[in-house]
Write a protein that holds these residues in place. Structure first.
Motif, PDB file in Angstrom:
ATOM      1  N   ARG A   1       0.829  -1.200   0.000  1.00  0.00           N
ATOM      2  CA  ARG A   1       0.000   0.000   0.000  1.00  0.00           C
ATOM      3  C   ARG A   1       0.871   1.262   0.000  1.00  0.00           C
ATOM      4  O   ARG A   1       0.585   2.227  -0.713  1.00  0.00           O
ATOM      5  CB  ARG A   1      -0.921   0.013   1.222  1.00  0.00           C
ATOM      6  CG  ARG A   1      -2.038  -1.004   1.153  1.00  0.00           C
ATOM      7  CD  ARG A   1      -2.944  -0.891   2.389  1.00  0.00           C
ATOM      8  NE  ARG A   1      -3.921  -1.942   2.425  1.00  0.00           N
ATOM      9  CZ  ARG A   1      -3.857  -3.011   3.218  1.00  0.00           C
ATOM     10  NH1 ARG A   1      -2.863  -3.157   4.078  1.00  0.00           N
ATOM     11  NH2 ARG A   1      -4.803  -3.930   3.164  1.00  0.00           N
ATOM     12  N   PHE A   2       1.921   1.264   0.817  1.00  0.00           N
ATOM     13  CA  PHE A   2       2.780   2.434   0.898  1.00  0.00           C
ATOM     14  C   PHE A   2       3.462   2.709  -0.442  1.00  0.00           C
ATOM     15  O   PHE A   2       3.508   3.851  -0.898  1.00  0.00           O
ATOM     16  CB  PHE A   2       3.827   2.272   2.007  1.00  0.00           C
ATOM     17  CG  PHE A   2       4.670   3.501   2.183  1.00  0.00           C
ATOM     18  CD1 PHE A   2       4.151   4.620   2.815  1.00  0.00           C
ATOM     19  CD2 PHE A   2       5.964   3.545   1.701  1.00  0.00           C
ATOM     20  CE1 PHE A   2       4.916   5.777   2.965  1.00  0.00           C
ATOM     21  CE2 PHE A   2       6.728   4.686   1.845  1.00  0.00           C
ATOM     22  CZ  PHE A   2       6.208   5.803   2.477  1.00  0.00           C
TER      23      PHE A   2
ATOM     24  N   VAL B   1      -5.324   5.447  -0.392  1.00  0.00           N
ATOM     25  CA  VAL B   1      -4.512   4.252  -0.114  1.00  0.00           C
ATOM     26  C   VAL B   1      -3.878   4.365   1.271  1.00  0.00           C
ATOM     27  O   VAL B   1      -3.877   3.397   2.040  1.00  0.00           O
ATOM     28  CB  VAL B   1      -3.458   4.040  -1.215  1.00  0.00           C
ATOM     29  CG1 VAL B   1      -2.521   2.890  -0.852  1.00  0.00           C
ATOM     30  CG2 VAL B   1      -4.137   3.776  -2.564  1.00  0.00           C
ATOM     31  N   LEU B   2      -3.362   5.531   1.611  1.00  0.00           N
ATOM     32  CA  LEU B   2      -2.764   5.713   2.939  1.00  0.00           C
ATOM     33  C   LEU B   2      -3.787   5.470   4.041  1.00  0.00           C
ATOM     34  O   LEU B   2      -3.469   4.889   5.080  1.00  0.00           O
ATOM     35  CB  LEU B   2      -2.163   7.114   3.070  1.00  0.00           C
ATOM     36  CG  LEU B   2      -0.898   7.365   2.254  1.00  0.00           C
ATOM     37  CD1 LEU B   2      -0.585   8.853   2.209  1.00  0.00           C
ATOM     38  CD2 LEU B   2       0.277   6.575   2.799  1.00  0.00           C
TER      39      LEU B   2
ATOM     40  N   GLU C   1      -1.364   0.024   9.628  1.00  0.00           N
ATOM     41  CA  GLU C   1      -0.391   0.417  10.660  1.00  0.00           C
ATOM     42  C   GLU C   1      -0.790   1.705  11.367  1.00  0.00           C
ATOM     43  O   GLU C   1      -0.173   2.073  12.359  1.00  0.00           O
ATOM     44  CB  GLU C   1       1.005   0.536  10.066  1.00  0.00           C
ATOM     45  CG  GLU C   1       1.208   1.695   9.123  1.00  0.00           C
ATOM     46  CD  GLU C   1       2.546   1.643   8.419  1.00  0.00           C
ATOM     47  OE1 GLU C   1       3.282   2.640   8.500  1.00  0.00           O
ATOM     48  OE2 GLU C   1       2.870   0.614   7.791  1.00  0.00           O
ATOM     49  N   GLY C   2      -1.808   2.379  10.869  1.00  0.00           N
ATOM     50  CA  GLY C   2      -2.270   3.598  11.522  1.00  0.00           C
ATOM     51  C   GLY C   2      -1.430   4.803  11.157  1.00  0.00           C
ATOM     52  O   GLY C   2      -0.748   4.819  10.134  1.00  0.00           O
TER      53      GLY C   2
ATOM     54  N   ARG D   1       5.785   7.438   8.522  1.00  0.00           N
ATOM     55  CA  ARG D   1       5.807   7.406   7.058  1.00  0.00           C
ATOM     56  C   ARG D   1       4.432   7.707   6.488  1.00  0.00           C
ATOM     57  O   ARG D   1       4.311   8.403   5.482  1.00  0.00           O
ATOM     58  CB  ARG D   1       6.365   6.086   6.532  1.00  0.00           C
ATOM     59  CG  ARG D   1       5.471   4.874   6.681  1.00  0.00           C
ATOM     60  CD  ARG D   1       6.113   3.638   6.076  1.00  0.00           C
ATOM     61  NE  ARG D   1       5.225   2.484   6.142  1.00  0.00           N
ATOM     62  CZ  ARG D   1       5.433   1.375   5.481  1.00  0.00           C
ATOM     63  NH1 ARG D   1       6.498   1.257   4.690  1.00  0.00           N
ATOM     64  NH2 ARG D   1       4.591   0.365   5.582  1.00  0.00           N
ATOM     65  N   VAL D   2       3.378   7.214   7.135  1.00  0.00           N
ATOM     66  CA  VAL D   2       2.022   7.477   6.666  1.00  0.00           C
ATOM     67  C   VAL D   2       1.712   8.965   6.785  1.00  0.00           C
ATOM     68  O   VAL D   2       1.225   9.597   5.838  1.00  0.00           O
ATOM     69  CB  VAL D   2       0.989   6.629   7.439  1.00  0.00           C
ATOM     70  CG1 VAL D   2      -0.427   7.080   7.146  1.00  0.00           C
ATOM     71  CG2 VAL D   2       1.153   5.149   7.107  1.00  0.00           C
TER      72      VAL D   2
END
Length: 181
Positions: A66-67, A85-86, A91-92, A96-97
């Protein structure tokens, strides 16, 4: 000071042409287009296993997939799809998100939302030099050069001298040109 930054930016672009155009991760190369951006639409992600465009929330996709897709979508000028997508990442709100949420919001012209995401990323990790670079570039867009310079100093103080994050922000401060990918 501006002359020194201009010289640094010119030198960095000449010596590190790929780094100067990278979106920035540990990889200094821009993401190569995949079916995610060449075939899929509406924020869907290409699933290699099924060879289909898949909803980003599909459990068969992991967060790294996804990332990578979000990074590719942001680079391809599809910030709203990247945000979609984010938002599907399990991972919440990790560093990076949040960094890429800030980037995507900034690319979509939502500077305040982008800055808020960068702020949250930096609360989690004050050493996140990529978030600092993108935040500083947002300040450049807003004409807040002093604030951008503060982020540049933080990048250098936190060991980011010579990194893509430093080079990109120094270039943006010197030229007014930010990275829109």
């Amino acid at each position: 000071m501006l002359r020194m930054l201009t010289g640094l930016a010119v030198m960095a672009v000449a010596v590190l042409p790929h780094a100067a155009f990278a979106v920035g991760t540990d990889d200094d190369e821009p993401p190569k287009p995949t079916e995610t951006t060449t075939t899929c639409t509406d924020g869907k992600v290409w699933d290699e296993a099924t060879k289909t465009c898949t909803d980003a929330k599909d459990a068969r996709l992991n967060d790294d997939t996804r990332f990578r897709a979000a990074r590719e979508l942001a680079y391809a000028g599809q910030p709203d799809a990247a945000l979609q997508v984010l938002a599907a990442m399990t991972e919440g709100e990790t560093g990076r998100v949040l960094t890429y949420m800030g980037f995507a919001h900034r690319m979509a012209g939502r500077l305040e939302e982008g800055q808020a995401a960068y702020d949250r990323a930096l609360v989690l990790d004050p050493g996140n030099i990529l978030a600092r670079s993108y935040m500083g570039q947002g300040f450049v867009v807003q004409g807040e050069i002093e604030l951008a310079n503060l982020q540049l100093a933080e990048i250098r103080q936190r060991g980011g001298a010579g990194s893509w994050a430093e080079t990109a922000l120094a270039h943006a401060i010197a030229t007014g040109v930010t990275y829109n990918h």
